[in-house]
Design a protein around this motif. Sequence first.
Motif, PDB file in Angstrom:
ATOM      1  N   LYS A   1      -9.799  -4.081  15.057  1.00  0.00           N
ATOM      2  CA  LYS A   1      -9.922  -4.681  13.734  1.00  0.00           C
ATOM      3  C   LYS A   1      -9.084  -3.909  12.721  1.00  0.00           C
ATOM      4  O   LYS A   1      -8.787  -2.731  12.900  1.00  0.00           O
ATOM      5  N   ILE A   2      -8.722  -4.602  11.643  1.00  0.00           N
ATOM      6  CA  ILE A   2      -7.885  -4.024  10.598  1.00  0.00           C
ATOM      7  C   ILE A   2      -8.743  -3.302   9.572  1.00  0.00           C
ATOM      8  O   ILE A   2      -9.759  -3.838   9.110  1.00  0.00           O
ATOM      9  N   ALA A   3      -8.319  -2.096   9.218  1.00  0.00           N
ATOM     10  CA  ALA A   3      -9.031  -1.301   8.214  1.00  0.00           C
ATOM     11  C   ALA A   3      -8.111  -1.008   7.030  1.00  0.00           C
ATOM     12  O   ALA A   3      -6.905  -1.253   7.076  1.00  0.00           O
ATOM     13  N   VAL A   4      -8.711  -0.487   5.983  1.00  0.00           N
ATOM     14  CA  VAL A   4      -8.021  -0.200   4.725  1.00  0.00           C
ATOM     15  C   VAL A   4      -8.171   1.287   4.418  1.00  0.00           C
ATOM     16  O   VAL A   4      -9.251   1.856   4.595  1.00  0.00           O
ATOM     17  N   ALA A   5      -7.093   1.916   3.967  1.00  0.00           N
ATOM     18  CA  ALA A   5      -7.140   3.344   3.663  1.00  0.00           C
ATOM     19  C   ALA A   5      -6.454   3.648   2.338  1.00  0.00           C
ATOM     20  O   ALA A   5      -5.526   2.946   1.921  1.00  0.00           O
TER      21      ALA A   5
ATOM     22  N   GLY B   1       0.163  -5.887  10.642  1.00  0.00           N
ATOM     23  CA  GLY B   1       1.054  -6.082   9.500  1.00  0.00           C
ATOM     24  C   GLY B   1       1.693  -7.447   9.465  1.00  0.00           C
ATOM     25  O   GLY B   1       1.878  -8.034   8.383  1.00  0.00           O
ATOM     26  N   VAL B   2       2.035  -7.967  10.634  1.00  0.00           N
ATOM     27  CA  VAL B   2       2.598  -9.317  10.687  1.00  0.00           C
ATOM     28  C   VAL B   2       1.578 -10.323  10.170  1.00  0.00           C
ATOM     29  O   VAL B   2       1.906 -11.240   9.409  1.00  0.00           O
ATOM     30  N   TYR B   3       0.323 -10.162  10.576  1.00  0.00           N
ATOM     31  CA  TYR B   3      -0.740 -11.051  10.093  1.00  0.00           C
ATOM     32  C   TYR B   3      -0.879 -10.951   8.575  1.00  0.00           C
ATOM     33  O   TYR B   3      -0.967 -11.968   7.865  1.00  0.00           O
TER      34      TYR B   3
ATOM     35  N   PHE C   1      -2.915  -0.772   5.111  1.00  0.00           N
ATOM     36  CA  PHE C   1      -3.649  -1.615   6.054  1.00  0.00           C
ATOM     37  C   PHE C   1      -3.091  -1.379   7.457  1.00  0.00           C
ATOM     38  O   PHE C   1      -1.881  -1.445   7.677  1.00  0.00           O
ATOM     39  N   GLN C   2      -3.974  -1.118   8.404  1.00  0.00           N
ATOM     40  CA  GLN C   2      -3.559  -0.987   9.798  1.00  0.00           C
ATOM     41  C   GLN C   2      -4.805  -1.059  10.676  1.00  0.00           C
ATOM     42  O   GLN C   2      -5.940  -1.076  10.185  1.00  0.00           O
ATOM     43  N   GLN C   3      -4.587  -1.131  11.996  1.00  0.00           N
ATOM     44  CA  GLN C   3      -5.712  -1.122  12.910  1.00  0.00           C
ATOM     45  C   GLN C   3      -6.537   0.144  12.676  1.00  0.00           C
ATOM     46  O   GLN C   3      -5.981   1.234  12.487  1.00  0.00           O
ATOM     47  N   LEU C   4      -7.869  -0.010  12.692  1.00  0.00           N
ATOM     48  CA  LEU C   4      -8.751   1.144  12.505  1.00  0.00           C
ATOM     49  C   LEU C   4      -8.404   2.260  13.474  1.00  0.00           C
ATOM     50  O   LEU C   4      -8.376   3.440  13.095  1.00  0.00           O
ATOM     51  N   SER C   5      -8.119   1.914  14.721  1.00  0.00           N
ATOM     52  CA  SER C   5      -7.827   2.932  15.733  1.00  0.00           C
ATOM     53  C   SER C   5      -6.558   3.708  15.419  1.00  0.00           C
ATOM     54  O   SER C   5      -6.381   4.837  15.893  1.00  0.00           O
ATOM     55  N   GLU C   6      -5.651   3.132  14.630  1.00  0.00           N
ATOM     56  CA  GLU C   6      -4.422   3.821  14.258  1.00  0.00           C
ATOM     57  C   GLU C   6      -4.592   4.664  12.989  1.00  0.00           C
ATOM     58  O   GLU C   6      -3.837   5.610  12.761  1.00  0.00           O
ATOM     59  N   LEU C   7      -5.574   4.328  12.159  1.00  0.00           N
ATOM     60  CA  LEU C   7      -5.850   5.111  10.959  1.00  0.00           C
ATOM     61  C   LEU C   7      -6.733   6.314  11.259  1.00  0.00           C
ATOM     62  O   LEU C   7      -6.597   7.363  10.607  1.00  0.00           O
ATOM     63  N   LYS C   8      -7.619   6.165  12.237  1.00  0.00           N
ATOM     64  CA  LYS C   8      -8.506   7.282  12.580  1.00  0.00           C
ATOM     65  C   LYS C   8      -7.682   8.471  13.048  1.00  0.00           C
ATOM     66  O   LYS C   8      -6.745   8.344  13.815  1.00  0.00           O
TER      67      LYS C   8
END
Length: 235
Positions: free
Chosen positions: A83-87, A121-123, A163-170
């Motif tokens: 899922k997409i998360a916000v940071a 990001g494309v979405y 904005f990016q996948q939660l797994s990529e922001l963690k």
Amino acid sequence: MVFTSGGFSQAFDDLAAQYTRETGVRILIGHGPSMGETFNAIPARLGRREAADVVILARGALDQLAAAGKIKPGSQTDLGLSKIAVAVKEGAPLPDISNMEAVRSTLLAAKSVAWSDSASGVYIQTAMLDRLGVADNVRPKGRMIPATPVGEIVAKGEADIGFQQLSELKGVKGIHIVGLLPDDLQQVTPFSAGVVSYSTHPGEADALISFLSSPRSYATIIKSGLEPAARKANP
């Protein structure tokens, strides 16, 4: 050799170490985006026929590779749902993203916005901004970030919000993860594995994918910010 995109990278790095401990099989790992124009994007690497046995990337990109004959037919296996998360930058005020209207207001108020050049990001760039009716306002101050975690751009202060996948922001230092996009704006992306059609170790590739999709991998996948795909399909 395994190529994995950012959304599954942390999970795979940990799972590969576990697999080596359990089996003695050493895994070489390469990282790259699921899509995009960068040199290390996984489709570009397969296009150059770099040595590879398994790829793990967004399901849509994997299916395109399969249609092009670069993936062994029938080997596609969903591993994790993302899922997409916000940071925002650590210490910055936390924006309201509790519902669609709040996200819309937050985007309009931000001076700069960043999203990835991969699935999330494309979405955002091609669908979500239009759905919110803010595309004309936000695209000019938005940046699609190639081959770099969006969180790093936010941590440097080069974007107010990312904005990016939660797994990529963690795991990115210097940011605060505000939360997930609300359900009515969310896009769930399966990250999936496939055996490369020209793999020289197809049996070993199949065995690795079986491990990655088994219950033994679930705890690690969850820790990385994903939902195990098999558990979701078979509750």
